[in-house]
Design a protein around this motif. Structure first.
Motif, short mmCIF file in Angstrom:
data_model
loop_
_atom_site.label_atom_id
_atom_site.label_comp_id
_atom_site.label_asym_id
_atom_site.label_seq_id
_atom_site.Cartn_x
_atom_site.Cartn_y
_atom_site.Cartn_z
N GLU A 49 57.21 38.06 -41.58
CA GLU A 49 56.42 38.26 -40.37
C GLU A 49 55.67 39.57 -40.46
O GLU A 49 56.21 40.59 -40.89
N ARG A 50 54.41 39.55 -40.08
CA ARG A 50 53.57 40.74 -40.14
C ARG A 50 52.66 40.82 -38.92
O ARG A 50 52.29 39.79 -38.34
N SER A 51 52.27 42.06 -38.56
CA SER A 51 51.32 42.26 -37.47
C SER A 51 50.34 43.35 -37.88
O SER A 51 49.84 43.34 -39.00
N TRP A 52 50.07 44.30 -37.00
CA TRP A 52 49.14 45.37 -37.33
C TRP A 52 49.57 46.10 -38.61
O TRP A 52 50.75 46.23 -38.88
N SER B 123 49.05 31.73 -38.58
CA SER B 123 48.12 32.85 -38.49
C SER B 123 47.62 32.84 -37.06
O SER B 123 47.04 31.85 -36.60
N GLU B 124 47.86 33.92 -36.33
CA GLU B 124 47.56 33.83 -34.90
C GLU B 124 47.22 35.19 -34.29
O GLU B 124 47.48 36.25 -34.87
N TRP B 125 46.61 35.08 -33.13
CA TRP B 125 46.45 36.23 -32.23
C TRP B 125 47.35 35.98 -31.03
O TRP B 125 47.31 34.90 -30.43
N VAL C 186 45.65 34.29 -43.27
CA VAL C 186 44.96 35.52 -42.90
C VAL C 186 45.71 36.20 -41.78
O VAL C 186 46.11 35.55 -40.80
N ASN C 187 45.92 37.50 -41.93
CA ASN C 187 46.47 38.31 -40.84
C ASN C 187 45.41 39.29 -40.38
O ASN C 187 44.81 40.00 -41.20
N ASP C 188 45.17 39.34 -39.08
CA ASP C 188 44.20 40.24 -38.48
C ASP C 188 42.79 39.83 -38.90
O ASP C 188 42.15 39.01 -38.25
N GLU C 189 42.26 40.36 -40.01
CA GLU C 189 40.88 40.09 -40.42
C GLU C 189 40.80 40.08 -41.94
O GLU C 189 41.37 40.94 -42.59
N GLY C 190 40.10 39.08 -42.48
CA GLY C 190 40.01 39.00 -43.93
C GLY C 190 38.68 38.52 -44.44
O GLY C 190 38.57 38.16 -45.62
N SER C 191 37.64 38.52 -43.59
CA SER C 191 36.37 37.90 -44.00
C SER C 191 35.27 38.89 -44.33
O SER C 191 34.30 38.53 -44.99
N LYS D 106 49.41 38.23 -35.72
CA LYS D 106 50.75 37.90 -36.19
C LYS D 106 50.64 36.84 -37.27
O LYS D 106 49.91 35.86 -37.12
N LEU D 107 51.34 37.06 -38.37
CA LEU D 107 51.40 36.09 -39.46
C LEU D 107 52.86 35.84 -39.79
O LEU D 107 53.64 36.79 -39.91
N THR D 108 53.22 34.57 -39.93
CA THR D 108 54.59 34.24 -40.34
C THR D 108 54.55 33.24 -41.48
O THR D 108 53.66 32.38 -41.56
N VAL D 109 55.54 33.35 -42.35
CA VAL D 109 55.78 32.37 -43.41
C VAL D 109 57.27 32.08 -43.40
O VAL D 109 58.09 33.01 -43.44
#
Length: 1360
Positions: free
Chosen positions: A177-180, A313-315, A232-237, A409-412
């Motif tokens: 799990e990851r966030s900022w 992958s979420e906000w 993608v977590n937060d921004e990746g583009s 928030k990203l979870t695997v």
């Protein structure tokens, strides 16, 4: 003989069965209380007004559920609960048992087999009259009362015998799990055969296009057939280029090609099979609300087990309710309520645009609300319900649902496809039945990773297995890891006999500010047993929703009951066994003024306040055997129960003006709180507390109702009971603490703190608690402490000895402390033997948002949970003051990183106190500990600050057998402590220390009038290296104390940054008889002196004058020191008052002072009023310079055959200097490696090359001046051809060519830029891809010298 017929046999058998049955019935009537023939069936029905009195010998058998107001059992009355197939539920406000009254639920020989629940109901504010002794909502046992509760025999708790993985996988299992702070594209590579994550990486494609290239290359290297989870977590583009977009499209993605700013996107595929892909993508603007892209896919492992891979992958916008607000006094709306009125009345407590509103009347009835918006800013609402009108809300309170800031928030997750799990356990758990609830303890730093499960039916389970519903979220270890038993405790929460409180849906205020700390009802039931009860035996009981946030009301409470074992006439002795206590609102088991209680096989879970609690100090001989406590949280009751916020807000009992210091006064909530050391703790587990697992705290005098029960200081000297085979983990502050007392006096103007706040306390066990009798060491045996964030154990006291203990994954494994200034019990020592310390074990923990600290490990760089901070200097044993003895201990897996100073042995951070030269270590073993990580003395920077406190500067310990340093009998000291250094000391730059020899002691200098000076002490043979000391005490004390470690038989001078103190007391510490030093104290001219010697007995608090010092005009006369007479020499020209400080008496081995007491010299000075700064350094030197002499030769380094590890130190000595014999001058230069010396015979330079892998000398070469000047390329070519990973030593002789192109080669060997060589050069360099910390260049006109010990092999530390 004729054989009996079948008919005869049948008849005989029938008779036999009848006899046996009759006997069994008779025995049952004796042992099973509900079969007693005199019992009268009692079914009172349901009536909350029915006040039941069972008295005058009446004996009732409750055989059905009932509700009554209360039950009073007295005057020989008896109530028995019938053991029936049908459950029985008894609701009552309270049950009081006294005067030969009895309550029975089963018996010891006939445990209750049915199901019975006693519900204690009522609110604190419902108007009912509380009992003055028991209060409300209680089961109370008073004088003459009997309480017998005996539920089914069930195993209380055991351990996992196989690791439980997240997601329930047989092997592997994963949750991420990851966030900022973790922006970009995150990739996981998963092995389809096992479901194990084999690699993961993050690519910040927002920051740089290079990350896109790296992402495409990474995906290309993944083998076909591997499972890929990408999200993608937060921004990746922002910097995502076509190369990466096309690489992902090739894998099967349809949306990655068009990924936009902050779009949630998740993707799972099998590499090489694009058709297997699953993908989700959503456009999101990031303003408010939530948005999620979620995918999952089912796979089959090689062993046939199915597993899921899922990714999100979420906000996320988290929400929370505000507190309840009553209608503002100034609100004037007639028809509707305005949000702006509430905001004005409660600034900063209500969000700008609430998501929802809830309202209720003040007496608790729910109301519905209708919201009307106005201009999108303020809005109004109307209440609908009883007594509400169209003219606004009346008699109500309201709360608002507010949204927090949106976060990514990203979870695997990799988990099983079956929503159940098999737990493999150590013991036979066949007594655990379907429907029972279990708790599995955390085996990580956070206690909140404890997880509850419900038992399911399982026909195929072995006796040591149970099947439970659901899957684990976290990793729970079920094995011995790196030699440390980290198996998770598994506790039973369910029992067939239950006593519980009936609770409200939310918090209400029955105690001051209660609902500021809790959002739930905390007014539970309680069981209280008082003095002179007749009998109490409790087993097989479940207690839930018990305890109250008021004093004296706990789930189980023995209150001032005195001796409750055979000593008190109780046979069988009183006990609480096989009991589950959970979701409690105030403690678990409280022993107050009671002795000899057996508390065995009790599980305490999710409790507020100290769980297993001894209260006032006189409690003795109680035994806690095989008890488990976990998830212990703060409470409002005592200062020690409170967290920082409670400590600041709850100040009742404090004197006006009190300013709380939470970490000093409060913040001590513990699983086992032991107020008297003379209690037994055996086989217990403290598996998660907000602060500490086991805390032995000292009551100088007993408090509360126990006041006067023992004399002052009794508990501080009481020998410890048995402490054996206990364990503590997942605690924040420490696994175990022996330290501190509690304030036993009310608040006053002198001390504004409320009673029972934490204060200092010192433990010194002696026979019969008499400090004049022999010491009796406290033995801590078989203790295990792991995954405690700060300390495994902090133990302060006299003789506290540990044996066969295990410490792992703690911020600091163990600190043994005496008294800071003096050992409280002089002659005692702390000791640890035969124990294991592990720095970073194979228990990596679970990577979740719950673990705030995650980072690379030291040995393998694998991600893991970490204590305190990613760069926190993890330590095995921390030296503080002393004396301590560390013997036959193993240190395993301590490995520093570049940025994290992990070490097996280290020193207390920011230490102002003394450091004892009698801190001894011997027979130490290192396993998977790089030699560079054995010891660390500290350096300025994070956690160490400026490293300029007095104790930081004087760190020292004695390596008795050389098992740490390879130099038997040596002392390890801080590298720049010139008070105890001599010319032959060997620096170990990786340790920031030096290896020395010598005879060392300490002097304590107490300065009065003034007491705020900075002291400078100089050893005469190293006058250019003064040591500055600030003093150990706070600036507000009436004197200051300086505590340097000194080399004996040397001369010193002492100076001040202001006018010298008018009074000095110099204590001789760790001086043996006839040990001496000579000291010159700086004073202004015109000062006169009165000097005497005395002995101060700290134990008896008596002082005896022993002699007087007289002035002499001859320095030599200082040698004439007699027990009753001495001399001082006043060199008024330099401003130095000279004394020879010589010990006159013998001392015990570990004592600081002599057998007669502490020897002191006291100076009273009459100083001219116009005197200036008393710093005589400029006049003292060179007059009193001494030539450095090695009084104690350096020990011989252990040979390679004597070493126990492959890595080792090589001793390197480089020296060059001018030598003069009368009128003849010559130069002398050599390089020495492990005792083999290479002399330089001609002018020029010599290089010695050492293989950095094995430490062998591989070459030696000399370059004459002619080469250096004429053919500089020759040395450049030589250095270029030296193999990488080589140590290069260099020295010079004569007037060598110190300038020119050849000097550039030193830069290649790590010398840096900008140096300027002088006539004499000594250099230790390294040819390789990094610069070790020990690279050093010394250059001077007359001499240059380097003595170092270098690590072999030379290894580059991985970066944090």
């Amino acid at each position: 003989m004729a054989l009996p017929t079948c008919k005869y046999l049948a008849g005989s058998l029938g008779f036999f069965l009848f006899v046996v049955s009759s006997v069994s019935t008779a025995e049952a009537a004796v042992t099973c209380p509900d079969r007693e023939p005199e019992l009268e069936i009692w079914n009172p029905g349901h009536n909350e007004e029915n006040r039941v009195e069972i008295r005058h010998g009446r004996k009732l058998l409750l055989s059905s559920s009932a509700t009554v107001h209360s039950i009073h059992i007295t005057d020989g009355g008896k109530l028995v609960i019938k053991d029936d197939v049908q459950p029985i539920i008894l609701r009552t406000r309270h049950i009081l048992i006294e005067n030969d009254g009895e309550l029975h639920i089963g018996s010891e020989l006939c445990p209750y087999q049915g199901n019975v629940v006693i519900i204690l109901y009522g609110r604190a504010d419902d108007g009912s009259q509380p009992n003055p002794y028991f209060g409300q909502k209680y089961l109370g046992v008073s004088k003459g009362g009997t309480l017998e509760i005996h539920g089914k025999k069930k195993l209380s708790w055991t351990f996992l015998n196989k690791t439980l993985h997240p997601g329930g996988m047989e092997e592997g299992g994963y949750y991420f799990e990851r966030s900022w702070g973790h922006r970009g594209v995150i990739v996981h590579v998963i092995d389809p055969k096992t479901g194990a994550v084999v690699h993961s990486d993050r690519f910040d494609t927002y920051r740089a296009k290079e990350e896109s290239v790296r992402l495409a290359q990474y995906l290309g290297r993944v083998a076909n057939g591997m499972i890929l989870s990408v999200a993608v977590n937060d921004e990746g583009s922002r910097n995502l280029d076509d190369l990466a977009r096309k690489a992902m499209t090739k894998l099967g993605s349809k949306h990655f090609l068009h990924l936009g700013f902050r779009h949630p996107w998740s993707f799972i595929t099998i590499k090489g099979n694009p058709s297997s892909s699953v993908e989700d993508h959503i456009e999101y603007q990031g303003h408010k609300g939530s948005a999620v892209a979620k995918v999952f896919k089912l796979f089959k492992a090689e062993n046939g087990e199915h597993f899921n891979v899922s990714s999100t992958s979420e906000w996320v916008q988290d929400v929370e309710w505000t507190e309840w607000f009553e209608k503002p006094d100034k609100a004037r709306s007639k028809d509707m309520e305005k949000l702006s009125d509430f905001k004005a009345a409660h600034p900063d407590k209500i969000c700008r645009q609430p998501i929802d509103i809830q309202a209720m009347t003040l007496d608790g009835a729910d109301l519905s609300t209708e919201v009307f918006y106005k201009s999108g800013h303020d809005y109004q609402f109307l209440c609908h319900g009883k007594d509400q009108t169209g003219e606004g809300c009346r008699n109500y309170r309201v709360r608002f649902l507010c949204g927090k800031s949106v976060k990514p928030k990203l979870t695997v997750t990799v988990d099983t496809n079956v929503n159940s799990t098999i737990l493999n356990l150590v013991d036979d758990v066949s007594s655990w039945r379907p429907g029972d609830r279990l708790v599995v303890a955390s085996t990580d730093y956070s206690m909140y990773q404890a997880e509850e499960f419900q038992v399911l039916p399982c026909r195929t389970c072995r006796p040591t297995q149970v099947k439970v519903a659901g899957k684990a979220t976290y990793l729970h270890i079920g094995e011995v890891v790196d030699g440390v038993d980290m198996r998770a405790e598994v506790g039973l929460l369910s029992r067939n006999v239950v006593v519980m409180g009936e609770m409200e849906q939310q918090c209400y205020e029955y105690s001051s500010k209660l609902c500021s700390f809790f959002d739930f009802d905390t007014f539970g039931g309680h069981i209280k047993i008082g003095l002179d009860f007749k009998a109490t035996h409790i087993e097989g009981l479940e207690l839930k929703y018990m305890g109250q946030q008021t004093m004296g009301h706990y789930p189980i409470h023995f209150h001032m009951a005195g001796d409750v074992d055979e000593k008190g006439g109780y046979n069988p002795p009183t006990y609480v066994k096989d009991t589950s206590i959970h979701n409690t609102f105030s403690r678990c088991v409280t022993v107050h003024g009671s002795n000899g209680l057996l508390v065995k096989d009790v599980v305490g879970y999710d409790a507020l306040g100290h769980c297993f609690f001894t209260e006032d100090g006189p409690e003795e001989r109680n035994t806690f055997d095989h008890c488990l406590g976990l998830l212990v949280k703060p409470s409002t009751l005592l200062p020690s129960d409170r967290d920082s916020r409670m400590c600041k807000l709850i100040t009742e009992g404090a004197y006006p003006g009190y300013i709380p210091k939470p970490r000093q006064d409060c913040s001590a909530v513990s699983t086992f709180w032991i107020a008297n050391p003379h209690n037994n703790l055996i086989n217990c587990a403290a598996a998660g507390s907000e602060e500490t697992g086991f805390w032995f705290v000292l009551h100088h005098v007993p408090t509360g109702p126990s006041a006067g029960m023992y004399s002052p200081g009794y508990s501080e000297h009481m020998p410890m009971g048995k402490f054996s085979n206990n364990r503590a983990h997942s605690n924040y502050r420490a696994g175990m603490i022996i330290d501190n007392g509690v304030k036993t006096t009310p608040a006053s103007a002198k001390d504004k703190r409320p009673i029972l706040t934490l204060i200092s306390g010192r433990y010194s066990p002696h026979k019969d608690a008499d400090p004049l009798k022999p010491r009796e060491p406290a033995i801590i045996e078989g203790f295990i402490a792991y995954k405690n964030q700060d300390h495994g154990a902090w133990l302060r006291g006299g003789d506290v000895w540990l044996d066969n203990c295990q410490f792992a994954d703690n911020g600091i494994g163990l600190t043994l402390a005496s008294g800071g200034t003096f050992p409280h019990d002089d002659g005692s020592k702390q000791e640890i033997k035969n124990s294991l310390f592990v720095g970073e074990s194979g228990n990596l923990g679970t990577e979740t948002m719950d673990n705030e600290i995650w980072g690379p490990g030291g040995l393998d760089h694998r991600g893991r949970t970490l204590p305190i901070g990613p760069d926190f200097p993890i330590r095995g044993i921390q030296f503080y003051d002393g004396p301590i003895n560390v013997q036959n201990c193993t240190f395993r897996k301590f490995a520093a990183l570049d940025g994290r100073h992990t070490s097996a042995l280290a020193f207390r951070l920011n230490n102002a106190w003394q450091s004892c030269p009698n801190n001894n270590v011997t027979a130490i073993r290192f396993e998977d500990v790089p030699i560079t990580s054995r010891v660390f003395f500290g350096e300025p920077g994070p956690w160490f600050n400026d490293l300029d406190m007095d104790g930081d500067k004087t760190s020292v310990f004695h390596d008795v057998d050389g098992s740490v340093s390879e130099y038997p009998g040596s002392y390890l000291i801080k590298e720049d402590n010139w008070l105890i250094k001599h010319p032959d000391c060997i620096d170990v730059p990786d340790w920031r220390g030096s290896i020395c020899s010598g005879h060392f002691a300490q002097i304590y200098i107490q300065a009065y009038k003034p007491a705020n000076l900075k002291m400078k002490i100089i050893k005469n043979d190293y006058h250019n290296h003064p040591l500055y000391l600030e003093g150990a005490l706070s600036k507000s004390t009436h004197y200051q104390q300086y505590q340097p470690v000194i080399t004996l038989r040397k001369g010193y001078t002492i100076h001040w940054d202001k006018t010298a103190p008018e009074e000095l007391a110099i204590w001789l510490i760790n001086f043996n008889k006839n040990d001496w030093i000579q000291v010159g104290f700086c004073y202004p001219k015109g000062t006169t002196f009165s000097i005497l010697s005395d002995i101060h007995n700290r134990l008896l608090k008596k002082t005896y004058k022993t002699g007087t010092f007289y002035r002499t005009s001859q320095m030599e006369k200082l040698e004439h020191r007699y027990p009753t007479k001495g001399y001082y020499y006043w060199d008024e020209d330099t401003g130095l008052l000279f004394l020879k400080l010589k010990a006159q008496n013998e001392k015990e081995r570990f004592a600081f002072c002599s057998v007669k007491g502490c020897e002191r010299i006291r100076i009273k000075a009459v100083i001219p009023k116009t005197a200036g700064v008393s710093d005589c350094e400029a006049t003292a030197y060179p007059k009193y310079i001494e030539t450095p002499i090695v009084e104690v030769p350096m020990p011989k380094k252990l040979s390679s055959a004597q070493l126990k590890t492959k890595d080792h130190l090589i001793e390197v000595k480089i020296e060059t200097y001018k030598k003069q014999y009368f009128h003849l001058k010559d130069d002398f230069a050599y390089i020495e490696v492990d005792g083999v010396r290479f002399f330089l015979t001609e002018e020029g330079i010599q290089l010695v090359v050492i293989d950095g892998h094995h430490g062998k000398v591989v070459d030696r070469v000399t370059f004459k001046n002619s080469i250096l000047q004429g053919i500089p390329a020759q040395i450049e070519n030589y250095v270029n051809n030296i193999k990488d990973h080589s140590i290069v030593l260099l020295t010079s002789k004569g007037r060598f060519i110190s300038r020119g192109p050849w000097t550039k080669v030193l830069e290649k060997l790590g010398a840096g830029e900008g140096f300027r060589l002088k006539e004499k050069v000594a250099f230790v360099g390294f040819k390789g891809s990094f610069r070790p910390v020990w690279v050093k260049l010394v250059t001077n006109e007359d001499s240059a010298k380097i003595y170092q010990a270098l690590p072999i092999p030379v290894l580059k530390k991985m970066k944090l």
